[in-house]
Scaffold this active site. Structure first.
Site, PDB file in Angstrom:
ATOM      1  N   SER A   1      -5.811   2.849   4.897  1.00  0.00           N
ATOM      2  CA  SER A   1      -5.303   2.194   3.692  1.00  0.00           C
ATOM      3  C   SER A   1      -6.424   1.474   2.958  1.00  0.00           C
ATOM      4  CB  SER A   1      -4.180   1.197   4.047  1.00  0.00           C
ATOM      5  OG  SER A   1      -3.334   0.989   2.948  1.00  0.00           O
TER       6      SER A   1
ATOM      7  N   LYS B   1       0.001   3.565  -2.740  1.00  0.00           N
ATOM      8  CA  LYS B   1      -1.090   4.546  -2.639  1.00  0.00           C
ATOM      9  C   LYS B   1      -0.552   5.976  -2.623  1.00  0.00           C
ATOM     10  CE  LYS B   1      -4.672   1.732  -0.333  1.00  0.00           C
ATOM     11  NZ  LYS B   1      -4.082   0.399  -0.186  1.00  0.00           N
TER      12      LYS B   1
ATOM     13  N   SER C   1       0.790  -1.233   0.000  1.00  0.00           N
ATOM     14  CA  SER C   1       0.000   0.000   0.000  1.00  0.00           C
ATOM     15  C   SER C   1       0.822   1.284   0.000  1.00  0.00           C
ATOM     16  CB  SER C   1      -0.959   0.015   1.195  1.00  0.00           C
ATOM     17  OG  SER C   1      -2.025  -0.885   0.968  1.00  0.00           O
TER      18      SER C   1
END
Length: 434
Positions: free
Chosen positions: A169, A114, A111
């Site tokens: 997340s 991101k 993640s």
């Protein structure tokens, strides 16, 4: 003094300052070749050891396997209990890479990807814009994904969605924002294009949320580069530094004659250096950025912290130790080393500026370092191809062209310095609910 003489003198001063700065960074500048073209990464999992030849964007030493650092008298020794496969410690403002290990090793990012999603999509929608979630928005969220708890049929502001991305997340929040942005495929394409612009050439996006996918990779160097770009956006800084927030819940229908009521619940940031945990204290000066954890990637994390007026970025990928919160513990040790070594250690490379910053430097009227607010200490040129190729020409003209090329690149780096000065958030205001 007549105008022509003033112009000539000013040009001479600019050239002299540029050449002086180049001389100061010469040992690094000679070690930075032209970045290699971005190629599609292998679709298989990476080997247990880094490849012998990796990208040299930012410096030749950053492409070498193993730990790269210039230890000298007065420079603290690197912590020995750092087991990550790859890591980078960099000065966020100057772009100097103070030390690194396997900086360009292409690994699954989880993640932390991101950050690239946010840096790409965040500027497209005002934070107050409302969106009604439909079933297709959430139809292709991967099984086992981290979720913030978005419900079909409910309305969320863009700000709500970004808090879900950064604090929890939430892959569900990423997918909703991606559908608003024209769909998953369009968002992936834009993210890859933005990675190219940032010169994050180790990065290949397959899924915008960082969910494990064949061929989806990044590197500690790229994640650091991406974080540095994102942190220049005010909303990005706010979201990634928010510790806790109130998130909209489901709407409960009221009884006879009563209004429906929208519930809410608290979400907390899963960045343990920011929010703390039983075995990890809040790190002094921490101000973001993003963590991740998947089966393929293991634990990954990029953090930014400020101490004594100096801002550092640290990225850690996949520690070998399986202890709880190990990625945060190793990040904290590298931060401690970086703050102790900054100003004493000679860097091993640099975080390169975006392509557009380098290209604009070649345009007529480019600002001198002083005019742009730069310091001239940006380190080595990220694209010395002009100077390098010119230096091979015969006679004095080749040398002159090489010098001119180096000056232009330096001026471009000086112009980029304008955007490096960004205030980090006052985290005291982020400790409570928002």
């Amino acid at each position: 003094m007549p105008a022509p003489k003033k112009t000539a003198r000013r040009a001479a001063l600019v050239t002299s300052a540029a050449l002086s700065s180049l001389a100061l960074t010469a040992p690094l500048a000679h070690a930075v070749p032209t970045p290699s073209p971005r190629t599609s990464p292998p679709r298989t999992s990476p080997s247990a050891t880094p490849p012998a030849n990796m990208s040299t964007v930012g410096g030749v030493r950053l492409g070498r396997p193993g730990t790269q650092v210039n230890l000298a008298s007065g420079v603290p020794v690197l912590p020995k209990d750092v087991t990550a496969r790859s890591w980078v410690v960099a000065d966020a403002e100057s772009g100097q890479v103070l030390a690194a290990r396997n900086a360009h090793w292409r690994l699954a990012p989880a993640s932390t990807l991101k950050m690239l999603f946010a840096d790409t999509v965040l500027p497209k929608f005002p934070r107050s814009l409302k969106h009604d979630v439909v079933p297709s928005d959430l139809a292709d969220v991967g099984p086992g994904s981290s979720l913030v708890g978005i419900k079909e049929g409910e309305t969320y502001t863009v700000r709500d969605l970004w808090l879900g991305v950064f604090l929890r997340s939430g892959n569900d929040a990423v997918h909703v924002l991606s559908k608003m942005n024209g769909g998953i495929a369009a968002t992936v394409r834009q993210m890859n294009e933005h990675a190219e612009e940032l010169q994050a050439l180790d990065t290949n996006v397959v899924s915008p949320d960082g969910y494990d996918a064949p061929g989806q990779v990044s590197s500690a160097y790229d994640l650091t580069l991406i974080a540095r770009s994102g942190l220049q956006k005010k909303d990005f800084r706010e979201y990634c530094s928010t510790v806790a927030a109130t998130f909209p819940g489901a709407t409960k229908k009221g009884g006879k004659g009563k209004k429906s009521v929208r519930g809410s619940f608290e979400i907390q940031n899963t960045n343990r250096l920011l929010a703390g945990d039983s075995d990890v204290p809040v790190y002094q000066g921490i101000a973001g950025v993003k963590n991740g954890n998947t089966t393929n990637a293991g634990a990954t994390f990029t953090g930014v912290a400020e101490r004594g007026g100096r801002v550092l970025l640290v990225t850690v990928m996949n520690p070998a130790k399986s202890e709880r919160n190990e990625v945060y513990k190793e990040t904290a040790r590298l931060f401690d080393w970086g703050f102790g070594a900054a100003g004493k250690v000679r860097p091993v490379g640099e975080l390169v500026p975006p392509r557009s910053a380098v290209q604009s430097s070649a345009q007529p009227g480019a600002n001198a370092p002083g005019e742009a607010g730069g310091t001239g200490d940006a380190g080595p040129s990220p694209t010395p191809a002009v100077g390098a190729s010119a230096a091979t020409a015969s006679g004095g003209m080749g040398i002159a062209l090489g010098v001119a090329g180096g000056v232009l690149v330096l001026l471009g780096a000086g112009a980029f310095l304008v955007n490096r000065r960004w205030p980090l958030p006052d985290l005291v205001r982020r400790r409570g609910r928002s």
